[in-house]
Scaffold this active site. Sequence first.
Site, mmCIF file in Angstrom:
data_model
loop_
_atom_site.group_PDB
_atom_site.id
_atom_site.type_symbol
_atom_site.label_atom_id
_atom_site.label_comp_id
_atom_site.label_asym_id
_atom_site.label_seq_id
_atom_site.Cartn_x
_atom_site.Cartn_y
_atom_site.Cartn_z
ATOM 1 N N SER A 150 0.856 -1.186 0.000
ATOM 2 C CA SER A 150 0.000 0.000 0.000
ATOM 3 C C SER A 150 0.889 1.231 0.000
ATOM 4 O O SER A 150 2.079 1.169 0.314
ATOM 5 C CB SER A 150 -0.895 0.017 1.241
ATOM 6 O OG SER A 150 -0.120 0.233 2.405
ATOM 7 N N GLY A 152 2.423 2.901 -2.055
ATOM 8 C CA GLY A 152 3.633 2.920 -2.857
ATOM 9 C C GLY A 152 4.776 2.079 -2.335
ATOM 10 O O GLY A 152 5.845 2.034 -2.951
ATOM 11 N N GLU A 176 -8.961 4.219 -6.434
ATOM 12 C CA GLU A 176 -8.003 5.019 -7.194
ATOM 13 C C GLU A 176 -8.174 4.788 -8.695
ATOM 14 O O GLU A 176 -8.241 3.641 -9.150
ATOM 15 C CB GLU A 176 -6.575 4.684 -6.765
ATOM 16 C CG GLU A 176 -6.271 5.113 -5.339
ATOM 17 C CD GLU A 176 -4.806 4.975 -5.000
ATOM 18 O OE1 GLU A 176 -3.955 5.384 -5.816
ATOM 19 O OE2 GLU A 176 -4.515 4.432 -3.920
ATOM 20 N N GLU A 230 -6.652 0.733 -7.982
ATOM 21 C CA GLU A 230 -6.773 -0.093 -6.793
ATOM 22 C C GLU A 230 -7.874 0.459 -5.903
ATOM 23 O O GLU A 230 -8.440 1.521 -6.164
ATOM 24 C CB GLU A 230 -5.452 -0.151 -6.030
ATOM 25 C CG GLU A 230 -4.921 1.183 -5.552
ATOM 26 C CD GLU A 230 -3.575 1.024 -4.858
ATOM 27 O OE1 GLU A 230 -3.562 1.051 -3.612
ATOM 28 O OE2 GLU A 230 -2.554 0.878 -5.557
ATOM 29 N N ASP A 244 -5.730 7.905 2.201
ATOM 30 C CA ASP A 244 -4.751 8.935 2.542
ATOM 31 C C ASP A 244 -5.085 10.272 1.878
ATOM 32 O O ASP A 244 -5.030 11.328 2.513
ATOM 33 C CB ASP A 244 -3.347 8.521 2.100
ATOM 34 C CG ASP A 244 -2.892 7.217 2.732
ATOM 35 O OD1 ASP A 244 -3.463 6.832 3.765
ATOM 36 O OD2 ASP A 244 -1.971 6.579 2.184
ATOM 37 N N THR A 245 -5.402 10.234 0.594
ATOM 38 C CA THR A 245 -5.683 11.475 -0.122
ATOM 39 C C THR A 245 -6.957 12.136 0.387
ATOM 40 O O THR A 245 -7.155 13.330 0.195
ATOM 41 C CB THR A 245 -5.807 11.221 -1.631
ATOM 42 O OG1 THR A 245 -6.866 10.284 -1.861
ATOM 43 C CG2 THR A 245 -4.520 10.665 -2.212
ATOM 44 N N ARG A 293 5.617 9.839 6.513
ATOM 45 C CA ARG A 293 4.598 10.884 6.589
ATOM 46 C C ARG A 293 4.294 11.179 8.060
ATOM 47 O O ARG A 293 3.785 10.335 8.782
ATOM 48 C CB ARG A 293 3.339 10.439 5.847
ATOM 49 C CG ARG A 293 2.338 11.541 5.616
ATOM 50 C CD ARG A 293 1.287 11.137 4.604
ATOM 51 N NE ARG A 293 0.567 9.957 5.023
ATOM 52 C CZ ARG A 293 0.347 8.902 4.254
ATOM 53 N NH1 ARG A 293 0.816 8.873 3.029
ATOM 54 N NH2 ARG A 293 -0.328 7.870 4.690
#
Length: 398
Positions: free
Chosen positions: A159, A161, A272, A285, A292-293, A370
Site C-alpha cells: 500500500s 507505494g 483510485e 486499486e 490517505d488522499t 509521513r
Amino acid sequence: MEIGPPLLEGSKKIMLMGSGELGKEMAIEAQRMGIEVIAVDRYDMAPAMHVAHRRYVINMLDGNAIKSLVRREGPDAIIAEIEAIDTGALTELEEEGFRVVPNARAVKVCMNRIELRRLAAERLQLPTTRYFFVEDVDDVRRVCKDLGFPCLLKPEMSSSGHGHVLVNNYDDAERGFKEALAHARGGGKRVVAEEYVKIGRELTVLTYRYSLNNNVVTATIPPIEHQRPEGVYHYIESWHPAMVSNGVVEKAREYAVRIVNELGGLGIYGVEILITKDGRVLFSEASPRPHDTGLVTLVSTNISEFQVHVRSALGLPTPEVRLVTPAAAHVILAETETWAPRITGLEEALKIPGVQVRLFGKPFTYRYRRMGIVLATGNTVQEAREKARSAASLIKVR
C-alpha cells in the site's frame, strides 16, 4: 453477510486494527459520538492510541493474538486500518458474529493486489493497465519483455507505494524483483508486473455504503485529485474538487461503484483511478477504509471521510456529503531517522490564512515517513494548493 441494525442503543465499542493517522481521525469521530475506542497496532503510541480509551500492541500478522484480543474486548465493530494484518483471523471472527468493516472478504481482497486485480479486470471487466502475476526472476524478465521496458513491479501485499519498483531493462529484473519483495507487507511472495503508463492525472473516488431504512445505499463523494512527482509512488498532495471533465468524473464514479458494490459491506472505500496522458481512464486499486488522499475532506466537505466510515460501521446513514470549499492537502515528510522528532516552522506556516496543520504524533521517524499534513482552503483550488505548498515548505521534521 447480514448488515444488521444500527449499533447505537446503549454503550458501543469499536476496535481499530491499525492505529495510524487514518485511525486517529476515526477515533476522534467515534469519541464525538460517544463510542468507546480500542486502538491496536504493532508499535506503542501509534497516532490513534493518543485518543483511544485503551490500546494494545500485538503482532498484527498473528491471527491468534487478533482473535484473543477481539474475544476479550467484544467490540461491536472491527475496523481494519492497515494492510499488514491476518485477514484469515478476521474471516473467522466474522463467522463468529463479529462485524468486520467493511467485511472480511473486502479487507482480504483489497489488501492483496493480485486478488483485487483479478476481481476488477477479470470478473468485472474494468479497464486496467496490462499486467502479469510473477513468482520468480525469470518470470519478471519474460513478462517485462512482453510488456515493454520500463515496467512496474508491485508486491502482492502493498500500500501507499511501498515496494513499487521500476525495471528499466532485462538485466535490472533481479534487482527489481528482490526490492519489491523486500518491501512487501504481510509476507507476500508474488509480484504484479504492470505496463508502465504515463499518468496525466490521478483521482480518488471515495465511495461508501450505508444503511438507510434497512436498505444498503451506495454513494460517492466528488472525486479528489492527487499528484506525485515522476518516480514517486506515494502521494504528495491532493486537492478537492478534481479538475477534470464531467465525462471523466462519471466514468470514474461508475468504476468505483461497480467494484465497491461487488465488495459489499458497510463503510467507505478509496477507489483510485488513473487518467493516462493518452486519455485512458483506468481502475488502479481500492482501499477498504478511508484513503490517505481523503484527509483533504477534513476541510473540503461538510462530513469528512472518517465520519462517514464510523457512521457506516455503526449502521447509521450518511445521506449526503457536500463539497463546501475548494481545498488542498500537502504531506509533511520526515528528513531523517530519529526518535521523538522535533517539529519546526509551525508558527510561520500557521500565519498563512486558511491553513491548518495536523501532526500525527508518530513517536519515531524514518526518511520520507509521513508525519503530518497541511490543509488549506481558498477561493479556488489553485489558491488552496499554493497555500498548502507554501505552508508545508516551512515545516521541518528532524
